[in-house]
Every structure is written in structure tokens, then in C-alpha cells.
Design a protein around this motif. Structure first.
Motif, mmCIF file in Angstrom:
data_model
loop_
_atom_site.group_PDB
_atom_site.id
_atom_site.type_symbol
_atom_site.label_atom_id
_atom_site.label_comp_id
_atom_site.label_asym_id
_atom_site.label_seq_id
_atom_site.Cartn_x
_atom_site.Cartn_y
_atom_site.Cartn_z
ATOM 1 N N PHE A 1 49.162 -14.396 39.441
ATOM 2 C CA PHE A 1 48.355 -13.237 39.047
ATOM 3 C C PHE A 1 48.435 -12.153 40.138
ATOM 4 O O PHE A 1 48.633 -10.982 39.855
ATOM 5 C CB PHE A 1 46.909 -13.719 38.837
ATOM 6 N N LYS A 2 48.313 -12.588 41.371
ATOM 7 C CA LYS A 2 48.359 -11.652 42.510
ATOM 8 C C LYS A 2 49.722 -10.947 42.567
ATOM 9 O O LYS A 2 49.786 -9.729 42.771
ATOM 10 C CB LYS A 2 48.093 -12.433 43.802
ATOM 11 N N GLN A 3 50.794 -11.702 42.373
ATOM 12 C CA GLN A 3 52.136 -11.100 42.414
ATOM 13 C C GLN A 3 52.327 -10.075 41.298
ATOM 14 O O GLN A 3 52.918 -9.021 41.501
ATOM 15 C CB GLN A 3 53.205 -12.193 42.304
ATOM 16 N N LEU A 4 51.804 -10.396 40.118
ATOM 17 C CA LEU A 4 51.918 -9.448 38.997
ATOM 18 C C LEU A 4 51.255 -8.121 39.356
ATOM 19 O O LEU A 4 51.769 -7.050 39.034
ATOM 20 C CB LEU A 4 51.223 -10.012 37.750
ATOM 21 N N ILE A 5 50.108 -8.205 40.015
ATOM 22 C CA ILE A 5 49.384 -6.981 40.373
ATOM 23 C C ILE A 5 50.076 -6.268 41.536
ATOM 24 O O ILE A 5 50.321 -5.060 41.472
ATOM 25 C CB ILE A 5 47.914 -7.299 40.694
ATOM 26 N N ASP A 6 50.441 -7.028 42.566
ATOM 27 C CA ASP A 6 51.109 -6.419 43.723
ATOM 28 C C ASP A 6 52.413 -5.729 43.323
ATOM 29 O O ASP A 6 52.791 -4.711 43.891
ATOM 30 C CB ASP A 6 51.398 -7.473 44.795
ATOM 31 N N ARG A 7 53.114 -6.279 42.336
ATOM 32 C CA ARG A 7 54.387 -5.668 41.894
ATOM 33 C C ARG A 7 54.171 -4.645 40.775
ATOM 34 O O ARG A 7 55.122 -4.197 40.135
ATOM 35 C CB ARG A 7 55.349 -6.753 41.404
ATOM 36 N N GLN A 8 52.917 -4.355 40.516
ATOM 37 C CA GLN A 8 52.535 -3.368 39.492
ATOM 38 C C GLN A 8 53.112 -3.716 38.123
ATOM 39 O O GLN A 8 53.586 -2.848 37.385
ATOM 40 C CB GLN A 8 52.966 -1.970 39.932
ATOM 41 N N LEU A 9 53.070 -5.001 37.798
ATOM 42 C CA LEU A 9 53.592 -5.455 36.510
ATOM 43 C C LEU A 9 52.496 -5.955 35.573
ATOM 44 O O LEU A 9 52.775 -6.299 34.430
ATOM 45 C CB LEU A 9 54.597 -6.602 36.727
ATOM 46 N N SER A 10 51.265 -6.005 36.057
ATOM 47 C CA SER A 10 50.211 -6.640 35.237
ATOM 48 C C SER A 10 49.994 -5.904 33.914
ATOM 49 O O SER A 10 49.952 -6.529 32.852
ATOM 50 C CB SER A 10 48.900 -6.743 36.017
ATOM 51 N N GLN A 11 49.884 -4.590 33.975
ATOM 52 C CA GLN A 11 49.642 -3.827 32.738
ATOM 53 C C GLN A 11 50.797 -4.025 31.759
ATOM 54 O O GLN A 11 50.589 -4.305 30.581
ATOM 55 C CB GLN A 11 49.429 -2.340 33.085
ATOM 56 N N LYS A 12 52.029 -3.927 32.277
ATOM 57 C CA LYS A 12 53.211 -4.059 31.406
ATOM 58 C C LYS A 12 53.253 -5.453 30.769
ATOM 59 O O LYS A 12 53.527 -5.606 29.589
ATOM 60 C CB LYS A 12 54.494 -3.838 32.198
ATOM 61 N N TYR A 13 53.005 -6.456 31.592
ATOM 62 C CA TYR A 13 53.131 -7.822 31.084
ATOM 63 C C TYR A 13 52.082 -8.118 30.009
ATOM 64 O O TYR A 13 52.416 -8.581 28.917
ATOM 65 C CB TYR A 13 53.028 -8.830 32.240
ATOM 66 N N PHE A 14 50.826 -7.824 30.300
ATOM 67 C CA PHE A 14 49.783 -8.134 29.306
ATOM 68 C C PHE A 14 49.916 -7.249 28.066
ATOM 69 O O PHE A 14 49.638 -7.686 26.956
ATOM 70 C CB PHE A 14 48.389 -8.047 29.938
ATOM 71 N N HIS A 15 50.369 -6.034 28.272
ATOM 72 C CA HIS A 15 50.622 -5.149 27.130
ATOM 73 C C HIS A 15 51.683 -5.783 26.207
ATOM 74 O O HIS A 15 51.520 -5.814 24.987
ATOM 75 C CB HIS A 15 51.082 -3.784 27.653
ATOM 76 N N GLU A 16 52.738 -6.323 26.798
ATOM 77 C CA GLU A 16 53.800 -6.962 25.998
ATOM 78 C C GLU A 16 53.273 -8.197 25.257
ATOM 79 O O GLU A 16 53.598 -8.418 24.094
ATOM 80 C CB GLU A 16 54.981 -7.370 26.894
ATOM 81 N N LEU A 17 52.464 -9.007 25.944
ATOM 82 C CA LEU A 17 51.909 -10.211 25.292
ATOM 83 C C LEU A 17 51.029 -9.833 24.102
ATOM 84 O O LEU A 17 51.041 -10.498 23.063
ATOM 85 C CB LEU A 17 51.096 -11.050 26.288
ATOM 86 N N LEU A 18 50.283 -8.738 24.264
ATOM 87 C CA LEU A 18 49.418 -8.291 23.163
ATOM 88 C C LEU A 18 50.253 -7.741 22.011
ATOM 89 O O LEU A 18 49.902 -7.913 20.845
ATOM 90 C CB LEU A 18 48.415 -7.245 23.664
ATOM 91 N N LEU A 19 51.376 -7.109 22.341
ATOM 92 C CA LEU A 19 52.275 -6.619 21.279
ATOM 93 C C LEU A 19 52.814 -7.802 20.469
ATOM 94 O O LEU A 19 52.841 -7.757 19.241
ATOM 95 C CB LEU A 19 53.457 -5.853 21.883
ATOM 96 N N VAL A 20 53.246 -8.840 21.184
ATOM 97 C CA VAL A 20 53.775 -10.025 20.495
ATOM 98 C C VAL A 20 52.706 -10.588 19.556
ATOM 99 O O VAL A 20 52.972 -10.893 18.383
ATOM 100 C CB VAL A 20 54.209 -11.116 21.524
#
Ligand SMILES: [Zn+2]
Length: 264
Positions: free
Chosen positions: A51-70
Motif C-alpha cells: 500500500f505504501k509503495q503504491l502511494i509513494d510511486r503515485q499509483l494508488s489513484q490509477k490502480y484503484f480506479h482501474e479495479l473499479l472500472l473492471v
């Protein structure tokens, strides 16, 4: 005969092709992280980043957005219990539980939204921190969990703007860092799985860490909340002018989770 897993994988392959053929915003998200793996109550995604890495790499919004799209756009699933599970150094699992949606009663209509109405003593006591777009709270039952809500009255994670969602995950991490505790799981209920309309995320904290970090730091505040709730229990005829809201909080406090193990 095609299995449910095949079905998910087939639908995914469309997304995968799209992702690989130049959706540049996804360049850092591996399409494998977006494959749903079926299990008894729904499906699950595996992300090798923490979770920390997703946020530090600024990927959290993109990743959860994609999961919600699926889930919402590809599979048309709108009633679900979303659960993030820490896998330690192995990253993150994100479960979507939806197979028992028919057994869920959904939120009860109320004139007052607990998370929007701040005009009573209990809300003020439950509030730990107010950020520009989110609030951090104690759980209404004073269990070992923190609650994070968007300040704007929205009902689904997918209703957040890109900026709001970035900030939502960042504020979650900052709150955990500030309180000095780790998390076990985080849950967000959607549709019929909700008890309230306003979106809220429960962050479950290990009992030992809760006692060491939160209980000590907020000893006085927790005692005040307990006193106020006790007072309300002994006095059901609302002689306290703290109003209807207090009763609403007490309803949440007394609300027992109905025995569906998938969402516990
Ligand atoms: Zn609200």
C-alpha cells in the motif's frame, strides 16, 4: 463449460489489450495486477506493491480506479464489499465480495447523515482529524479501527475526482503514520453492503498496536466518548439536547454484523 474464472479472464483480456496498446497513464501498472481471481464470495486482485509503495510511486489513484472500472463497468457489479489486505512484503490483495449481495439489507434512510452533520458533541468527540477533503474518526463502537470519510457527501469510491482519490489514499497513509500504527485490512462497502449512504472506509488495526498507540494517546477522548454513550444508553428518552444524531450513532454502535463471514 466455461467457468466463472474464464468469464472474468475473458472480460479482462479486452482491458488488457487496451492497456497494452497505449493507455499511457497505465504505463507503470502491470496488467497482471488487474486480473481478478475468483473465490467463493467474489474475486480478488493481487498487487506485488505494498500500500505504501503504491502511494509513494503515485499509483494508488490509477490502480484503484482501474479495479473499479473492471468491477463496475466491465462486470456491472455495483453492490460489493471491497477489502484491502496487507500481504506484508508480498504486497497487497484487493478483494471484491459480491456473491451474497441479495442477503444484504442496504442503508437505512435517515434525515441526518452522520458524516456530514458535525453539530453535536459526539461527532466532535469522534473526530480525530479534519483534512481539506477527508476526515479521520473513531469507530462508532470504539472498536480497534479508524474511519476515513470524504468530506463531500459521496456514496461510491468511483464518484471521487482524480484529485480527491489521490488525496484519500494519501490521507489514509498519513493518518497511519501519525498514529504510528500499521493496518491489517481496510474495507469499503458499496450499494447493498452499506449501512449508511455516505462512503466510509474502516481501517482495521491490530489490537496490540491499537492499545499501544491509539488508546494511550487518546485516553481522555475515548473516556469522554464512552461516558457520553453510556449516558445515552441510560437515558433513551432524549433528555440530552445532543439531539437525534446521538441516537443515530448509538444505532450504529449497537448494530450487529449479520453472520456473513465473507465480509467480516
Ligand atoms: Zn454525508
Amino acid at each position: 463449460m466455461a467457468t466463472k474464472q474464464d468469464d472474468f479472464t475473458d472480460k479482462f483480456s479486452y482491458l488488457s489489450v487496451k492497456t497494452q496498446s497505449g493507455m499511457s497513464t497505465n504505463s507503470e501498472i502491470n496488467s497482471i495486477w488487474l486480473i481478478p481471481y475468483s473465490f467463493k464470495c467474489g474475486y480478488s486482485f493481487q498487487c506485488p506493491l505494498t500500500f505504501k509503495q503504491l502511494i509513494d510511486r503515485q499509483l494508488s489513484q490509477k490502480y484503484f480506479h482501474e479495479l473499479l472500472l473492471v468491477t463496475e463497468q466491465n462486470h456491472k457489479i455495483y453492490d460489493f464489499h471491497m477489502r484491502l489486505r496487507s500481504q506484508g512484503h508480498y504486497g497487497l490483495a484487493v478483494d471484491f465480495i459480491f456473491n451474497n449481495a441479495e442477503d444484504q439489507s442496504g442503508p437505512v434512510k435517515s434525515e441526518i447523515c452522520n458524516w456530514c452533520d458535525m453539530n453535536n458533541q459526539l461527532s466532535k468527540l469522534n473526530l480525530i482529524k479534519q483534512n481539506p477533503t477527508t476526515c479521520i474518526w473513531f469507530d462508532a463502537q470504539l472498536k480497534n479501527k479508524l474511519i476515513i470519510t470524504p468530506q463531500r457527501h459521496i456514496e461510491r469510491l468511483s464518484e471521487m475526482t482524480e484529485e480527491e482519490m489521490k488525496q484519500f489514499w494519501k490521507d489514509t497513509k498519513v493518518a497511519l503514520d501519525e498514529e504510528g500504527c500499521d493496518w491489517q485490512s481496510m474495507t469499503l462497502n458499496h450499494g447493498k453492503y452499506r449501512k449508511q449512504f455516505h462512503l466510509c472506509m474502516k481501517i482495521n488495526i491490530d489490537q496490540h498496536q491499537w492499545n499501544q498507540c491509539i488508546k494511550k494517546k487518546y485516553e481522555e477522548k475515548i473516556k469522554q466518548i464512552q461516558d457520553l454513550l453510556k449516558c445515552n444508553e441510560h437515558d433513551p428518552i432524549e433528555t440530552h439536547s445532543t439531539d437525534r444524531k446521538l441516537n443515530k450513532w448509538s444505532e450504529m454502535r449497537n448494530d450487529k454484523i449479520k453472520g456473513k463471514t465473507c465480509t467480516n
